[in-house]
Write an enzyme that holds these catalytic residues in place. Structure first.
Site, PDB file in Angstrom:
ATOM      1  N   SER A   1       0.832  -1.195   0.000  1.00 33.24           N
ATOM      2  CA  SER A   1       0.000   0.000   0.000  1.00 33.24           C
ATOM      3  C   SER A   1       0.870   1.249   0.000  1.00 33.24           C
ATOM      4  O   SER A   1       2.031   1.214   0.435  1.00 33.24           O
ATOM      5  CB  SER A   1      -0.887   0.005   1.254  1.00 33.24           C
ATOM      6  OG  SER A   1      -1.496   1.261   1.464  1.00 33.24           O
TER       7      SER A   1
ATOM      8  N   TYR B   1      -1.829   0.617  11.032  1.00 31.89           N
ATOM      9  CA  TYR B   1      -2.013   0.023   9.699  1.00 31.89           C
ATOM     10  C   TYR B   1      -0.787   0.270   8.830  1.00 31.89           C
ATOM     11  O   TYR B   1      -0.291  -0.642   8.156  1.00 31.89           O
ATOM     12  CB  TYR B   1      -3.255   0.591   9.019  1.00 31.89           C
ATOM     13  CG  TYR B   1      -3.421   0.062   7.610  1.00 31.89           C
ATOM     14  CD1 TYR B   1      -3.817  -1.252   7.396  1.00 31.89           C
ATOM     15  CD2 TYR B   1      -3.158   0.867   6.501  1.00 31.89           C
ATOM     16  CE1 TYR B   1      -3.951  -1.762   6.110  1.00 31.89           C
ATOM     17  CE2 TYR B   1      -3.286   0.365   5.207  1.00 31.89           C
ATOM     18  CZ  TYR B   1      -3.687  -0.942   5.023  1.00 31.89           C
ATOM     19  OH  TYR B   1      -3.803  -1.444   3.749  1.00 31.89           O
TER      20      TYR B   1
END
Length: 328
Positions: free
Chosen positions: A129, A153
């Site tokens: 990501s 995250y």
């Protein structure tokens, strides 16, 4: 490369997730022999709404179970793995950092360790990501930038990304990593995200909610699925050990996206309202996709306007036949 996928034995982890559902649809349509690893049912996913599950060998298992991962790799004689299974919501990670770190770090390690133990020649494409980069002042982000996530995250993706690179460098497992910007499109079950939540609210006559006005890159989900497939195809010709950014390189603000969705739904009079602001977010972030264009031949094709039209149409149709209430 239609013939490349004919009867190719493919494993997708988290196969009924958002991006994974569209990727599964593409690969099955090209003749792949798909093993779909699923943790639990997801009625919003394209994997289930378009009955891709009926054209796949569905296995309910947990990527945290290393023994199961080894057994699946061996029994199904997997040739290509797309590792997309993860805990993918930033706010969930804030509330449950241990669970997120476990799923995203140990889960990735288990998938790659199973490959190493069973057949180190299996091709693996790992979903990372843009969040793995953390905050950098110079934009757009390049693949050479350091990975230093700060929030749960982001840290989980930084670590999983580095672990993937470690398995290539140390064990010569053919791995590529894809770091994508914000994906949008139909089939996203996470109604906390901007597109499904805003479409849901507007369809009920409610104002959109503006949590923060961060700047992001938005990539339509079918463009992203095509990128994953193209990278896997190139791996046959020796493209391994590479990391690729996946972006449109046309960053826009959340407010602009909210207004575009409202315009598309012919409800521009419903102006955004400010909700609780998140402090654990990266204010401005977008990616250079020059490398993947040069080495793989991929570039985004669906504009934000066209992608928004498709996404709105998908959810309006879905909401007509699926009754549920979204709680803020």
């Amino acid at each position: 490369m239609q013939n490349f996928w004919k009867n190719r034995r493919v494993l997708i982890t988290g196969a009924n997730g958002f991006l994974a559902g569209w990727l599964a649809k593409d690969l099955v349509g090209r003749g792949a022999n798909l093993t779909a690893l699923i943790y639990k049912k997801n009625p919003v996913s394209v994997f289930e709404t378009e009955k891709i599950n009926r054209k796949s060998d569905v296995i309910y298992a947990d990527i945290l179970d290393l023994r199961s991962m080894k057994r699946i790799m061996k029994e199904h004689r997997i040739q290509t793995v797309f590792h997309l299974g993860a805990q993918a919501i930033c706010q969930v990670a804030i509330k449950d950092p241990v669970g997120t770190l476990d799923a995203n770090i140990r889960g990735t390690m288990n998938v790659l360790e199973a490959v190493r133990a069973v057949n180190a020649n299996i091709h693996v494409v790992v979903a990372s990501s843009d969040k793995a980069y953390g905050i950098h002042k110079k934009l757009p982000y390049l693949e050479t930038y350091a990975l230093h996530g700060e929030f749960p995250y982001e840290v989980s993706k930084s670590c999983a990304d580095l672990i993937s690179q470690m398995y290539y460098a140390t064990y010569n497992i053919p791995i590529c990593v894809i770091r994508s910007g914000n994906l949008y499109g139909g089939g996203d079950s996470h109604f906390s995200r901007i597109y499904p939540k805003t479409i849901y609210r507007l369809s009920r006559g409610l104002r959109p909610q503006l949590r923060d006005n961060s700047i992001r890159d938005y990539v339509y989900v079918e463009d992203a699925a095509r990128a994953y497939r193209m990278v896997a195809e190139k791996m046959k010709h020796g493209l391994v050990g590479e990391v690729f950014n996946l972006g449109w390189n046309r960053p826009v603000s959340v407010l602009r996206v909210l207004r575009l969705i409202a315009k598309t739904m012919k409800k521009p009079h419903l102006k955004p309202e400010t909700s609780n602001r998140s402090s654990s977010h990266i204010p401005k972030q977008y990616l250079s996709a020059a490398k993947i264009k040069k080495m793989v031949g991929w570039k985004a094709e669906i504009s934000l306007e066209e992608g928004t039209k498709r996404t709105v149409a998908w959810y309006i149709d879905f909401l007509k036949t699926h009754k549920f209430r979204l709680h803020d």
